[in-house]
Design an enzyme around this catalytic site. Structure first.
Site, mmCIF file in Angstrom:
data_model
loop_
_atom_site.group_PDB
_atom_site.id
_atom_site.type_symbol
_atom_site.label_atom_id
_atom_site.label_comp_id
_atom_site.label_asym_id
_atom_site.label_seq_id
_atom_site.Cartn_x
_atom_site.Cartn_y
_atom_site.Cartn_z
ATOM 1 N N TYR A 381 0.840 -1.157 0.051
ATOM 2 C CA TYR A 381 -0.115 0.031 -0.052
ATOM 3 C C TYR A 381 0.945 1.178 -0.153
ATOM 4 C CZ TYR A 381 -1.665 3.622 3.358
ATOM 5 O OH TYR A 381 -1.817 4.756 4.332
ATOM 6 N N GLY A 384 2.768 1.661 -3.204
ATOM 7 C CA GLY A 384 1.900 2.125 -4.476
ATOM 8 C C GLY A 384 1.309 3.574 -4.172
ATOM 9 N N CYS A 385 1.141 3.738 -3.117
ATOM 10 C CA CYS A 385 0.751 5.335 -3.015
ATOM 11 C C CYS A 385 1.952 6.339 -3.491
ATOM 12 C CB CYS A 385 0.173 5.645 -1.486
ATOM 13 S SG CYS A 385 -1.579 4.807 -1.059
ATOM 14 N N ARG A 386 3.023 5.842 -2.811
ATOM 15 C CA ARG A 386 4.300 6.988 -3.244
ATOM 16 C C ARG A 386 4.176 6.914 -4.887
ATOM 17 N NH1 ARG A 386 10.809 5.404 -2.828
ATOM 18 N NH2 ARG A 386 11.446 7.467 -3.756
#
EC number: 2.1.1.79
Length: 420
Positions: A381, A384-386
């Site tokens: 998570y 992926g958010c980065r």
């Protein structure tokens, strides 16, 4: 056809990722720093039945798919390699899978999702009731305070930091973020601050310690509230600061000089934004300011909530993102005069890079504390958010509004006085 050959056909020879599989095949750049290992045919079953991020998450969280190397770099490379895949490419992949009797047998069986996955149901009219919100917040924030200490670092700030310089540390950037919020709100000794969705009390303690403000924070996470109250007492700030385990809608006090909402709006829901901002408007004195800090969509064309997606099922159940213009309009319609807004998208990418490093540095302890499946959710998570913030798939906006006095006085300086 081996799995490695299927992979090679999709992304080409010499991809900077080495793929190995349970059938002994391998492809890509041999001995690459980035590796993907398909440990069982069930990984393919997850990917076929739930294409995209959800299937990848299920395969990885269950351990049927494993990786080696920096997760963010791996996701970035795999995203680049697969961006050009067409529907035809994906159909050919499925056909190749079905040619293998072992894979065909695995794919024919629809596997249960891992226990870390939450299914909140399809009934949107029950979303964001107090009971359901409390359950959703508990799922994400009541993981383990010790786990969060390892991931977030000493600040215990689980929101986008603001880096004042290229070489600023994560702790320096979190301090700067809290100070930026305080300055935008015009905090001064003797004022009263309400911090909704206060987390572990970082903003509350910053305002009390550095500005002499009497600060009240509220959070739906019991573990957060307990941790924050203990930290407040240990810092000697109990006469100025308090954190309650409470829904923001149940705050009875009023006449606050300022309200900060740092990372809560994502949990409110589009339908509730008008009442949310009206409630906060009603808590302020005339001349009081609201600083709203939240993740936003880059436009309003995409859906606010992906009910079947990885983030909604594993990380933020019932989370909804809106575009910055929509949020600003809702604040405006609730009575606030909008005075300033800025996008801190790149700052959140840097913040997540720091959290990813922290998790990797404490990986063994984190697995022992929360279990490997949950630790894997977080690794996937955050990485992926980065990537999402760097690619402008998502943004982070701070929007400052003021409740005017009856004669229209905003009490604002002629030019912003909070620096960078």
């Amino acid at each position: 056809m081996t799995l490695a050959k299927i992979f090679e056909r999709l992304v080409g020879e010499g991809a900077p990722v080495e793929l190995t599989a349970y059938d002994g095949s391998r492809a890509g750049l041999l001995d690459a720093e980035l590796k993907v290992h398909v440990r069982s045919p069930y990984a393919i079953s997850y990917l076929v039945h739930s294409p995209g991020a959800l299937g990848l998450a299920r395969a990885y969280v269950t351990g049927h798919l494993d990786t080696h190397g920096d997760m963010y770099t791996l996701l970035r490379e795999m995203s680049r390699l697969t961006d050009a895949l067409t529907t035809g490419d994906r159909l050919r992949l499925l056909a190749a899978v079905m040619d293998d009797p072992l894979l065909r047998a695995a794919v024919s069986r629809r596997l249960d999702p891992p226990p870390q996955e939450v299914r909140t149901g399809r009934t949107s009219w029950f979303r964001h009731t107090k009971r359901r919100d409390a359950k959703a917040i508990s799922h994400h924030y009541d993981v383990s305070n010790r786990f969060y200490e390892w991931v977030l670092g000493p600040s215990m700030a689980y929101t986008c930091a603001c880096f004042p310089a290229e070489d600023s540390t994560l702790e320096e950037a979190q301090f700067h973020k809290f100070d930026l919020v305080a300055k935008k709100l015009g905090l001064r000794p003797g004022m009263r601050l309400l911090d909704v969705g206060c987390g572990w009390g970082g903003m509350v303690m910053h305002a009390a310690r550095h500005y002499g403000v009497r600060a009240l924070g509220v959070t739906l996470s019991k573990q957060q509230a307990e941790w924050a109250q203990k930290a407040i007492a240990e810092a000697g700030l109990s006469d100025l600061a308090e954190v309650r385990h409470l829904d923001y809608r149940d705050v009875t006090e009023g006449d606050f000089d300022a309200v900060s909402s740092i990372g809560l709006t994502e949990h409110i829901g589009k339908a509730n934004l008008p009442s949310y901002f009206s409630f906060l408007y009603g808590k302020l004195k005339p001349g009081g300011r609201l600083l709203n800090h939240c993740i936003t969509r880059y436009d309003n064309a995409q859906p606010a909530i992906r009910k079947g997606g990885f983030i909604n099922r594993y990380v933020f159940p019932d989370g909804e993102l809106e575009g910055p213009g929509y949020i600003q309009s809702q604040m405006n319609d609730a009575g606030f005069e909008i005075r300033h807004q800025e996008n801190l998208r790149e700052h959140y990418a840097r913040t997540l890079a720091g959290w990813c490093r922290n998790l990797d540095d404490h990986w063994d302890e984190a697995v022992a504390e929360v279990g490997e499946g949950t630790a894997r959710v977080w690794r996937l998570y955050m990485a992926g958010c980065r990537l999402g913030f760097e690619r402008n798939w998502i943004q982070l906006h701070q929007i400052l509004g003021v409740k005017l006095t009856d004669d229209g006085d905003a009490g604002m300086p002629l030019r912003p006085d909070w620096g960078v």
